[in-house]
Design an enzyme around this catalytic site. Structure first.
Site, PDB file in Angstrom:
ATOM      1  N   ASP A  26      37.142  57.102  26.438  1.00  0.00           N
ATOM      2  CA  ASP A  26      37.634  56.676  25.005  1.00  0.00           C
ATOM      3  C   ASP A  26      38.950  56.955  25.337  1.00  0.00           C
ATOM      4  O   ASP A  26      40.062  57.678  24.913  1.00  0.00           O
ATOM      5  CB  ASP A  26      37.820  58.039  24.111  1.00  0.00           C
ATOM      6  CG  ASP A  26      36.607  58.213  23.385  1.00  0.00           C
ATOM      7  OD1 ASP A  26      35.371  57.978  24.022  1.00  0.00           O
ATOM      8  OD2 ASP A  26      36.398  59.611  22.889  1.00  0.00           O
ATOM      9  N   GLU A  74      35.575  57.163  20.158  1.00  0.00           N
ATOM     10  CA  GLU A  74      35.768  57.302  19.207  1.00  0.00           C
ATOM     11  C   GLU A  74      35.673  56.751  17.811  1.00  0.00           C
ATOM     12  O   GLU A  74      36.891  56.479  18.204  1.00  0.00           O
ATOM     13  CB  GLU A  74      36.094  58.353  19.534  1.00  0.00           C
ATOM     14  CG  GLU A  74      35.470  59.965  18.404  1.00  0.00           C
ATOM     15  CD  GLU A  74      36.605  61.269  18.348  1.00  0.00           C
ATOM     16  OE1 GLU A  74      37.056  61.636  19.682  1.00  0.00           O
ATOM     17  OE2 GLU A  74      36.255  62.048  17.849  1.00  0.00           O
ATOM     18  N   LYS A 131      30.780  55.747  19.472  1.00  0.00           N
ATOM     19  CA  LYS A 131      30.024  57.331  18.947  1.00  0.00           C
ATOM     20  C   LYS A 131      31.071  57.773  17.632  1.00  0.00           C
ATOM     21  O   LYS A 131      32.275  57.459  17.690  1.00  0.00           O
ATOM     22  CB  LYS A 131      30.895  58.221  20.077  1.00  0.00           C
ATOM     23  CG  LYS A 131      31.637  58.153  20.750  1.00  0.00           C
ATOM     24  CD  LYS A 131      32.067  58.427  22.395  1.00  0.00           C
ATOM     25  CE  LYS A 131      32.992  59.527  22.809  1.00  0.00           C
ATOM     26  NZ  LYS A 131      33.769  60.180  22.561  1.00  0.00           N
ATOM     27  N   LYS A 134      32.347  64.136  19.405  1.00  0.00           N
ATOM     28  CA  LYS A 134      33.044  63.560  20.427  1.00  0.00           C
ATOM     29  C   LYS A 134      32.439  63.974  21.702  1.00  0.00           C
ATOM     30  O   LYS A 134      32.270  63.266  22.625  1.00  0.00           O
ATOM     31  CB  LYS A 134      33.529  65.112  21.190  1.00  0.00           C
ATOM     32  CG  LYS A 134      34.184  66.006  19.309  1.00  0.00           C
ATOM     33  CD  LYS A 134      35.777  65.001  19.305  1.00  0.00           C
ATOM     34  CE  LYS A 134      36.803  65.445  18.243  1.00  0.00           C
ATOM     35  NZ  LYS A 134      37.387  64.224  17.965  1.00  0.00           N
ATOM     36  N   VAL A 159      39.884  60.628  28.824  1.00  0.00           N
ATOM     37  CA  VAL A 159      39.983  61.782  27.813  1.00  0.00           C
ATOM     38  C   VAL A 159      39.440  61.956  26.393  1.00  0.00           C
ATOM     39  O   VAL A 159      38.603  60.963  26.341  1.00  0.00           O
ATOM     40  CB  VAL A 159      41.422  61.205  27.693  1.00  0.00           C
ATOM     41  CG1 VAL A 159      42.364  60.346  28.440  1.00  0.00           C
ATOM     42  CG2 VAL A 159      41.704  59.886  26.647  1.00  0.00           C
ATOM     43  N   THR A 160      39.958  63.573  26.147  1.00  0.00           N
ATOM     44  CA  THR A 160      40.375  64.589  26.975  1.00  0.00           C
ATOM     45  C   THR A 160      39.340  65.417  27.477  1.00  0.00           C
ATOM     46  O   THR A 160      38.607  65.648  27.092  1.00  0.00           O
ATOM     47  CB  THR A 160      41.461  65.057  26.012  1.00  0.00           C
ATOM     48  OG1 THR A 160      40.688  65.636  25.239  1.00  0.00           O
ATOM     49  CG2 THR A 160      42.305  64.122  24.932  1.00  0.00           C
ATOM     50  N   CYS A 164      36.644  65.287  24.617  1.00  0.00           N
ATOM     51  CA  CYS A 164      34.934  64.818  24.627  1.00  0.00           C
ATOM     52  C   CYS A 164      34.789  64.375  26.031  1.00  0.00           C
ATOM     53  O   CYS A 164      33.470  63.835  26.349  1.00  0.00           O
ATOM     54  CB  CYS A 164      36.262  63.400  24.401  1.00  0.00           C
ATOM     55  SG  CYS A 164      35.916  63.451  22.556  1.00  0.00           S
ATOM     56  N   GLN A 204      30.088  78.152  39.198  1.00  0.00           N
ATOM     57  CA  GLN A 204      28.957  78.472  39.074  1.00  0.00           C
ATOM     58  C   GLN A 204      27.490  77.719  39.318  1.00  0.00           C
ATOM     59  O   GLN A 204      27.255  77.954  39.124  1.00  0.00           O
ATOM     60  CB  GLN A 204      28.480  78.854  37.542  1.00  0.00           C
ATOM     61  CG  GLN A 204      29.178  80.347  36.717  1.00  0.00           C
ATOM     62  CD  GLN A 204      28.592  80.484  35.687  1.00  0.00           C
ATOM     63  OE1 GLN A 204      28.317  80.985  35.659  1.00  0.00           O
ATOM     64  NE2 GLN A 204      29.709  80.020  34.505  1.00  0.00           N
TER      65      GLN A 204
END
Ligand code: TIU
Length: 241
Positions: A26, A74, A131, A134, A159-160, A164, A204
């Site tokens: 995007d 987007e 799309k 997002k 971005v961002t 997205c 994680q």
């Protein structure tokens, strides 16, 4: 091509570049320039400029290496038939998706604001994923395209970071792709969200993927590609003129 090890958080990632795609999320005028969707949401769009040079350096190198490059945008159909009413009905009427602005109707396919910025314009053979959401996998043929090419790793930029890029990385992770996010080639209107967004991906043990930098990926990609790059005064790699 053989495998390369790329320094990354939380641990180095071994990548086969022949099975790797660069996906640039995007990088549209609607998000990076005044008068578009990002500005209509009340954001300082100048904050996204930081991602442009790293995206361009990575794009140049990926093209030189023959890597699959995918661009996303987007946006919605002019009749808004693919835009959920709940997404459209937010904010003042004159700043909503479909409203007229200085770059045409906001977030509408075919309008000037929907275009990818000229610095990162797709080449004719590079797929562009339009799309409605997002995430780049939602209601698109991206997954099919990647599987048909045997892609296993995605280098993710754009971005961002927390919207997205994050949504796409989460979608890709659930579909079995390894995502290596190029932190400096992503940007947010909110620096703290950018930082935390990147930390969330690598936390994680790499719960959503890996985080690296454009420079580290370029260094691993190929000495010959790297030779085409020159270090800018700011220490960022940029394509040679
Ligand atoms: N608002 C915001 O940060 N982002 C979006 O609405 N779309 C993308 O991130 N592309």
């Amino acid at each position: 091509m053989s495998r390369f090890e790329i320094p990354a958080k939380p641990s180095p990632l071994s990548v086969d570049f022949a099975r790797t795609a660069l996906i640039i999320i995007d990088m549209q005028r609607d998000f990076l320039e005044p008068g578009g969707f990002g500005a209509a949401l009340g954001n300082d769009v100048s904050r996204l400029v930081a991602a442009v040079a790293p995206c361009r350096a990575m794009l140049t190198a990926a093209r030189a290496a023959g890597m699959l490059v995918i661009h996303t945008r987007e946006g919605h159909r002019p009749d808004l038939s693919d835009a959920p009413p709940a997404k459209v009905a937010r904010g003042p009427l004159d700043k909503r998706i479909g409203a007229r602005g200085p770059m045409g109707r906001i977030l509408i396919r075919g309008e000037p604001g929907h275009d990818i910025i000229p610095e990162l314009a797709p080449l004719a053979h590079e797929p562009v994923i339009d799309k409605p959401g997002k995430g780049a996998f939602y209601q698109t043929d991206l997954d099919l395209m990647l599987r048909n090419r045997g892609i296993e790793t995605l280098l993710v930029a754009g971005v961002t970071t927390e919207v997205c890029v994050h949504t796409t990385v989460r979608e890709a992770n659930d579909r079995g792709y390894r995502c290596l996010v190029l932190g400096d080639a992503c940007a947010s209107y909110f620096p703290e969200f950018h930082d935390v967004g990147l930390r969330m991906i690598a936390a994680q043990g790499g719960i959503f993927g890996w985080v690296s930098t454009t420079e580290d990926v370029l260094a691993a990609l190929s000495p010959s590609v790297r030779e085409m790059m020159t270090a800018s005064p700011h220490g960022k790699l940029e394509p040679a003129a």
